[in-house]
Design a protein around this motif. Structure first.
Motif, short mmCIF file in Angstrom:
data_model
loop_
_atom_site.label_atom_id
_atom_site.label_comp_id
_atom_site.label_asym_id
_atom_site.label_seq_id
_atom_site.Cartn_x
_atom_site.Cartn_y
_atom_site.Cartn_z
N ALA A 102 34.55 43.61 37.59
CA ALA A 102 35.81 43.83 36.89
C ALA A 102 37.00 43.33 37.69
N GLY A 103 36.97 43.52 39.00
CA GLY A 103 38.07 43.05 39.84
C GLY A 103 38.21 41.54 39.80
N THR A 104 37.07 40.84 39.79
CA THR A 104 37.11 39.38 39.72
C THR A 104 37.63 38.92 38.37
N VAL A 105 37.19 39.57 37.30
CA VAL A 105 37.67 39.22 35.96
C VAL A 105 39.18 39.46 35.86
N ALA A 106 39.66 40.56 36.41
CA ALA A 106 41.09 40.85 36.35
C ALA A 106 41.90 39.78 37.06
N PHE A 107 41.39 39.29 38.19
CA PHE A 107 42.07 38.20 38.89
C PHE A 107 42.12 36.95 38.03
N LEU A 108 40.98 36.58 37.43
CA LEU A 108 40.94 35.38 36.60
C LEU A 108 41.76 35.52 35.33
N ALA A 109 41.99 36.76 34.89
CA ALA A 109 42.81 37.01 33.70
C ALA A 109 44.30 36.96 34.01
N SER A 110 44.65 37.02 35.27
CA SER A 110 46.06 37.14 35.66
C SER A 110 46.69 35.79 35.95
N GLY A 111 48.00 35.82 36.10
CA GLY A 111 48.73 34.60 36.47
C GLY A 111 48.41 34.13 37.87
N ASP A 112 47.84 35.00 38.71
CA ASP A 112 47.49 34.62 40.07
C ASP A 112 46.41 33.54 40.11
N SER A 113 45.67 33.38 39.02
CA SER A 113 44.57 32.40 38.98
C SER A 113 44.91 31.19 38.12
N GLY A 114 46.18 30.96 37.89
CA GLY A 114 46.61 29.95 36.93
C GLY A 114 46.16 28.54 37.20
N TYR A 115 45.74 28.22 38.44
CA TYR A 115 45.30 26.86 38.75
C TYR A 115 43.79 26.80 38.98
N ILE A 116 43.09 27.80 38.48
CA ILE A 116 41.63 27.83 38.56
C ILE A 116 41.07 27.72 37.15
N THR A 117 40.32 26.67 36.88
CA THR A 117 39.71 26.51 35.57
C THR A 117 38.45 25.66 35.69
N GLY A 118 37.52 25.88 34.76
CA GLY A 118 36.23 25.19 34.82
C GLY A 118 35.37 25.66 35.97
N HIS A 119 35.67 26.85 36.49
CA HIS A 119 35.02 27.34 37.71
C HIS A 119 33.97 28.39 37.39
N ARG A 120 32.91 28.38 38.17
CA ARG A 120 31.89 29.42 38.09
C ARG A 120 31.98 30.25 39.36
N CYS A 121 32.45 31.48 39.22
CA CYS A 121 32.70 32.34 40.38
C CYS A 121 31.50 33.24 40.63
N ASP A 122 30.80 33.01 41.72
CA ASP A 122 29.62 33.79 42.07
C ASP A 122 30.06 35.17 42.59
N VAL A 123 29.57 36.22 41.94
CA VAL A 123 29.88 37.58 42.36
C VAL A 123 28.56 38.29 42.64
N SER A 124 27.80 37.69 43.56
CA SER A 124 26.47 38.21 43.88
C SER A 124 26.39 38.80 45.28
N GLY A 125 27.54 38.94 45.94
CA GLY A 125 27.53 39.47 47.30
C GLY A 125 26.86 38.54 48.29
N GLY A 126 26.81 37.25 47.95
CA GLY A 126 26.19 36.27 48.84
C GLY A 126 24.70 36.09 48.64
N THR A 127 24.14 36.68 47.59
CA THR A 127 22.71 36.58 47.36
C THR A 127 22.24 35.15 47.20
N THR A 128 23.06 34.31 46.60
CA THR A 128 22.64 32.94 46.29
C THR A 128 22.92 31.95 47.41
N MET A 129 23.38 32.41 48.55
CA MET A 129 23.64 31.49 49.67
C MET A 129 22.36 30.81 50.13
#
Length: 255
Positions: free
Chosen positions: A228-255
């Motif tokens: 939810a915290g990541t979604v809230a960031f992407l929903a806000s004006g703070d993320s206005g220059y981020i688009t077409g991005h896939r944000c991994d929220v796996s705690g580093g599992t996929t490293m």
């Protein structure tokens, strides 16, 4: 300012979160409301859970309303937006969260009926929900889709059908980011790892819990609030220059 003294980054915005009565969707709806958005809480059939989510938002000083539509059936997207339009004029934030897991078997155990059901709910529904959202979505808006870490770097044979149903949404994100950029609309995917919700009830215990927790450098499973915290960031004006991005929220599992 919200009750915790933070800045309400989404004040004046209207959001729709699909599958928002429980789990990750509920956490997203509550967080967006806490940031100031008026939230449409979509649910499939659990009236009590949806009412509880709306009540939790309102008790904290937020604004929300419930929208009931079964997904994965003909006319689902049209029915959802008809219900939404009865409560709101226009949209600023669409969160495609609703989804189902499937049978969790390797390819030889996947049935046509089960796979088609997965695609209907996880792929076709969000596609047409998004299509019909576009005339309602104001310029500068946000489209955020909840995917999965399993589409890249963490493929599992026992989730092949689920991962395939979600992988299509990664493509949708990239294509729409290009199409909608001129309108100032950003389109992103959030890809959680294993999140401790009732979707996994009875499975995340004992050795299974310990093993899954050990797969992330942080040594724990994700929580709905992490997503939810990541979604809230992407929903806000703070993320206005981020688009077409896939944000991994796996705690580093996929490293």
């Amino acid at each position: 300012m919200n009750q915790k003294g933070g800045i309400m980054r989404l004040a004046g915005k209207t959001a729709l979160v699909t599958g928002a009565s429980r789990g990750i969707g509920r956490a997203i709806a509550i967080r967006l409301a806490r940031e100031g958005a008026r939230v449409a809480v979509h649910y499939g059939g659990d009236h009590a859970a949806a009412k509880d989510t709306v009540s939790a938002i309102e008790a904290a000083g937020g604004r929300a309303f419930a929208v009931q539509t079964e997904l994965g059936v003909p006319g689902d997207a049209e029915a959802l937006w008809t219900a939404f339009d009865a409560h709101a004029e226009g949209l600023d934030i669409l969160v495609n969260n609703a989804g189902i897991l499937g049978g969790r078997s390797e390819i030889d155990g996947v049935t046509r009926e089960g796979f088609e059901r997965l695609l209907a709910v996880n792929t076709i529904a969000p596609f047409f929900i998004t299509q019909l959202a576009l005339p309602r979505l104001r310029d500068g808006g946000r489209i955020i889709t909840v995917g999965t870490m399993l589409t890249r770097g963490a493929a599992m044979p026992r989730a092949i059908d689920y991962a395939m149903s979600k992988a299509a949404l990664d493509v949708m994100t990239m294509a729409l980011a290009r199409q909608l950029g001129p309108r100032g609309i950003t389109v992103n995917t959030v890809a959680p790892g294993v999140v401790d919700t009732d979707m996994h009830q009875g499975r995340l215990v004992g050795e299974a819990l310990a093993w899954l927790s050990s797969q992330t450098p942080l040594g724990r499973l994700g929580t709905p609030e992490d997503v939810a915290g990541t979604v809230a960031f992407l929903a806000s004006g703070d993320s206005g220059y981020i688009t077409g991005h896939r944000c991994d929220v796996s705690g580093g599992t996929t490293m």
